[in-house]
Design a protein around this motif. Structure first.
Motif, PDB file in Angstrom:
ATOM      1  N   GLY A  28     -44.259  18.527  40.280  1.00  0.00           N
ATOM      2  CA  GLY A  28     -45.174  19.492  39.673  1.00  0.00           C
ATOM      3  C   GLY A  28     -44.558  20.184  38.477  1.00  0.00           C
ATOM      4  N   GLU A  29     -43.261  20.470  38.540  1.00  0.00           N
ATOM      5  CA  GLU A  29     -42.559  21.129  37.443  1.00  0.00           C
ATOM      6  C   GLU A  29     -41.098  20.716  37.512  1.00  0.00           C
ATOM      7  OE1 GLU A  29     -43.194  25.360  37.174  1.00  0.00           O
ATOM      8  OE2 GLU A  29     -41.237  25.657  36.265  1.00  0.00           O
ATOM      9  N   TYR A  30     -40.547  20.361  36.372  1.00  0.00           N
ATOM     10  CA  TYR A  30     -39.137  19.999  36.293  1.00  0.00           C
ATOM     11  C   TYR A  30     -38.546  20.619  35.034  1.00  0.00           C
ATOM     12  CZ  TYR A  30     -34.891  17.248  35.658  1.00  0.00           C
ATOM     13  OH  TYR A  30     -33.591  16.862  35.465  1.00  0.00           O
ATOM     14  N   GLU A  31     -37.431  21.299  35.187  1.00  0.00           N
ATOM     15  CA  GLU A  31     -36.668  21.816  34.065  1.00  0.00           C
ATOM     16  C   GLU A  31     -35.252  21.312  34.232  1.00  0.00           C
ATOM     17  OE1 GLU A  31     -36.866  26.020  33.310  1.00  0.00           O
ATOM     18  OE2 GLU A  31     -38.767  26.155  34.385  1.00  0.00           O
ATOM     19  N   GLY A  32     -34.671  20.809  33.165  1.00  0.00           N
ATOM     20  CA  GLY A  32     -33.289  20.428  33.287  1.00  0.00           C
ATOM     21  C   GLY A  32     -32.839  19.358  32.334  1.00  0.00           C
ATOM     22  N   SER A  33     -31.769  18.727  32.697  1.00  0.00           N
ATOM     23  CA  SER A  33     -31.073  17.773  31.853  1.00  0.00           C
ATOM     24  C   SER A  33     -31.914  16.540  31.568  1.00  0.00           C
ATOM     25  CB  SER A  33     -29.774  17.341  32.531  1.00  0.00           C
ATOM     26  OG  SER A  33     -28.974  18.456  32.793  1.00  0.00           O
ATOM     27  N   GLY A  63     -53.932  19.150  32.978  1.00  0.00           N
ATOM     28  CA  GLY A  63     -54.245  20.124  34.008  1.00  0.00           C
ATOM     29  C   GLY A  63     -53.075  20.546  34.872  1.00  0.00           C
ATOM     30  N   ARG A  64     -51.911  19.980  34.674  1.00  0.00           N
ATOM     31  CA  ARG A  64     -50.738  20.366  35.466  1.00  0.00           C
ATOM     32  C   ARG A  64     -49.758  21.067  34.550  1.00  0.00           C
ATOM     33  NH1 ARG A  64     -47.185  15.709  37.728  1.00  0.00           N
ATOM     34  NH2 ARG A  64     -49.052  15.287  38.926  1.00  0.00           N
ATOM     35  N   PRO A  65     -49.314  22.258  34.900  1.00  0.00           N
ATOM     36  CA  PRO A  65     -48.335  22.911  34.046  1.00  0.00           C
ATOM     37  C   PRO A  65     -47.020  22.152  34.081  1.00  0.00           C
ATOM     38  CG  PRO A  65     -48.782  24.239  35.995  1.00  0.00           C
ATOM     39  CD  PRO A  65     -49.672  23.047  36.042  1.00  0.00           C
ATOM     40  N   THR A  66     -46.635  21.603  32.926  1.00  0.00           N
ATOM     41  CA  THR A  66     -45.372  20.875  32.843  1.00  0.00           C
ATOM     42  C   THR A  66     -44.507  21.577  31.837  1.00  0.00           C
ATOM     43  OG1 THR A  66     -46.394  19.417  31.214  1.00  0.00           O
ATOM     44  CG2 THR A  66     -46.274  18.604  33.478  1.00  0.00           C
ATOM     45  N   ARG A  67     -43.303  21.941  32.248  1.00  0.00           N
ATOM     46  CA  ARG A  67     -42.359  22.573  31.349  1.00  0.00           C
ATOM     47  C   ARG A  67     -41.035  21.863  31.522  1.00  0.00           C
ATOM     48  NH1 ARG A  67     -41.154  28.277  32.038  1.00  0.00           N
ATOM     49  NH2 ARG A  67     -40.582  27.546  34.066  1.00  0.00           N
ATOM     50  N   ALA A  68     -40.370  21.589  30.441  1.00  0.00           N
ATOM     51  CA  ALA A  68     -39.038  21.020  30.527  1.00  0.00           C
ATOM     52  C   ALA A  68     -38.155  21.717  29.520  1.00  0.00           C
ATOM     53  CB  ALA A  68     -39.066  19.524  30.257  1.00  0.00           C
ATOM     54  N   VAL A  69     -36.986  22.063  29.930  1.00  0.00           N
ATOM     55  CA  VAL A  69     -36.016  22.674  29.042  1.00  0.00           C
ATOM     56  C   VAL A  69     -35.026  21.594  28.676  1.00  0.00           C
ATOM     57  CG1 VAL A  69     -34.271  24.431  28.808  1.00  0.00           C
ATOM     58  CG2 VAL A  69     -36.336  24.913  30.109  1.00  0.00           C
ATOM     59  N   GLY A  70     -34.766  21.444  27.417  1.00  0.00           N
ATOM     60  CA  GLY A  70     -33.958  20.378  26.843  1.00  0.00           C
ATOM     61  C   GLY A  70     -32.696  19.989  27.578  1.00  0.00           C
ATOM     62  N   ALA A  71     -31.667  19.748  26.847  1.00  0.00           N
ATOM     63  CA  ALA A  71     -30.420  19.192  27.367  1.00  0.00           C
ATOM     64  C   ALA A  71     -29.813  20.069  28.449  1.00  0.00           C
ATOM     65  CB  ALA A  71     -29.424  19.024  26.223  1.00  0.00           C
ATOM     66  N   GLY A  72     -28.943  19.465  29.225  1.00  0.00           N
ATOM     67  CA  GLY A  72     -28.297  20.175  30.334  1.00  0.00           C
ATOM     68  C   GLY A  72     -27.763  21.521  29.911  1.00  0.00           C
ATOM     69  N   ALA A  73     -28.122  22.525  30.664  1.00  0.00           N
ATOM     70  CA  ALA A  73     -27.745  23.886  30.308  1.00  0.00           C
ATOM     71  C   ALA A  73     -26.334  24.198  30.722  1.00  0.00           C
ATOM     72  CB  ALA A  73     -28.689  24.872  30.961  1.00  0.00           C
ATOM     73  N   PHE A  86     -29.265  22.434  36.403  1.00  0.00           N
ATOM     74  CA  PHE A  86     -28.472  22.957  35.297  1.00  0.00           C
ATOM     75  C   PHE A  86     -27.011  22.777  35.638  1.00  0.00           C
ATOM     76  CE2 PHE A  86     -29.348  26.421  38.172  1.00  0.00           C
ATOM     77  CZ  PHE A  86     -28.154  27.109  38.285  1.00  0.00           C
ATOM     78  N   ASP A  87     -26.184  22.940  34.630  1.00  0.00           N
ATOM     79  CA  ASP A  87     -24.758  22.725  34.789  1.00  0.00           C
ATOM     80  C   ASP A  87     -23.985  23.901  34.206  1.00  0.00           C
ATOM     81  OD1 ASP A  87     -26.026  19.781  33.959  1.00  0.00           O
ATOM     82  OD2 ASP A  87     -24.752  19.805  35.743  1.00  0.00           O
ATOM     83  N   LEU A  88     -22.983  24.331  34.946  1.00  0.00           N
ATOM     84  CA  LEU A  88     -22.050  25.355  34.482  1.00  0.00           C
ATOM     85  C   LEU A  88     -20.705  24.669  34.286  1.00  0.00           C
ATOM     86  CD1 LEU A  88     -22.902  28.095  37.127  1.00  0.00           C
ATOM     87  CD2 LEU A  88     -23.830  27.886  34.821  1.00  0.00           C
ATOM     88  N   THR A  89     -20.016  24.992  33.209  1.00  0.00           N
ATOM     89  CA  THR A  89     -18.731  24.350  32.964  1.00  0.00           C
ATOM     90  C   THR A  89     -17.779  25.297  32.249  1.00  0.00           C
ATOM     91  OG1 THR A  89     -17.626  22.427  31.967  1.00  0.00           O
ATOM     92  CG2 THR A  89     -19.523  23.314  30.784  1.00  0.00           C
ATOM     93  N   ASP A  90     -16.499  25.082  32.498  1.00  0.00           N
ATOM     94  CA  ASP A  90     -15.480  25.824  31.764  1.00  0.00           C
ATOM     95  C   ASP A  90     -14.935  24.998  30.599  1.00  0.00           C
ATOM     96  OD1 ASP A  90     -14.050  23.945  33.181  1.00  0.00           O
ATOM     97  OD2 ASP A  90     -12.702  25.367  34.137  1.00  0.00           O
TER      98      ASP A  90
END
Length: 191
Positions: free
Chosen positions: A125-130, A181-191, A89-93
């Motif tokens: 196994g699991e990836y969330e992110g950009s 059979g593998r839990p796959t979750r991805a959260v959309g664009a860079g947070a 994930f990304d934090l930005t000002d």
């Protein structure tokens, strides 16, 4: 200013010397890539992950330089095979409301240009992110809930209860070409 952050857990049975080499490679990224202003690599003490890293970068041009630098690709090559769960994930000002979409587009460009990297990330196994590639792109959070990439919204129960969310992720991954059979979750664009 952008802080690019990653958190990850290692696969059971990973050799300690391989893990140390991967962590050293993350540190080497911070020391070598010109656009990295500062960095930190170490233990993650705040949740469900074991390790983390953060890289401070001035702007999107520097972010692109960071993404495509050979030191970063080397870390991917030796580190990703050891990883089970990964989130970035990304934090930005930056006040530009489109900066998250622009960061996600940089990631998409990188994955499109490097099929080997896409393969490495797809094996996690699991990836969330950009801009998650491969089977991790099957499900994305869009406002109100999770969605299958090709079949529309997942049932509301998936959004409300995490135990069901994993099962839904399996079903959605099956429908969209993910790994059954593998839990796959991805959260959309860079947070």
């Amino acid at each position: 200013m952008i802080h690019h952050c990653v958190r990850f857990s290692i696969r059971p049975g990973a050799a300690p010397q391989e893990l140390e080499a991967a962590l050293d490679s993350l540190r080497h990224q911070g020391e070598t890539i010109p656009s990295v202003r500062s960095y930190l690599v170490g233990r993650d003490h705040g949740g469900a992950y074991e390790w983390g890293a953060t890289f401070q970068i001035d702007d999107l041009d520097g972010y692109w330089e960071y993404l495509v630098h050979p030191a970063h690709r080397h870390t991917d090559e030796i580190g990703l095979p050891l990883v089970d769960r990964f989130v970035s994930f990304d934090l930005t000002d930056d006040t530009d409301p489109e900066v998250g979409s622009r960061i996600a587009e940089l990631h998409r460009r990188r994955y499109e240009a490097d099929p080997g990297l896409t393969e490495l990330v797809s094996a996690l196994g699991e990836y969330e992110g950009s801009a998650a590639p491969g089977p991790h792109a099957a499900i994305r959070r869009r406002g109100r809930g999770l969605r299958s990439a090709s079949r529309g919204p997942c049932p509301p129960v998936c959004v409300r209860r995490s135990a069901f969310r994993v099962r839904c992720a399996r079903r959605c991954a099956d429908r969209t070409g993910g790994v059954a059979g593998r839990p796959t979750r991805a959260v959309g664009a860079g947070a």
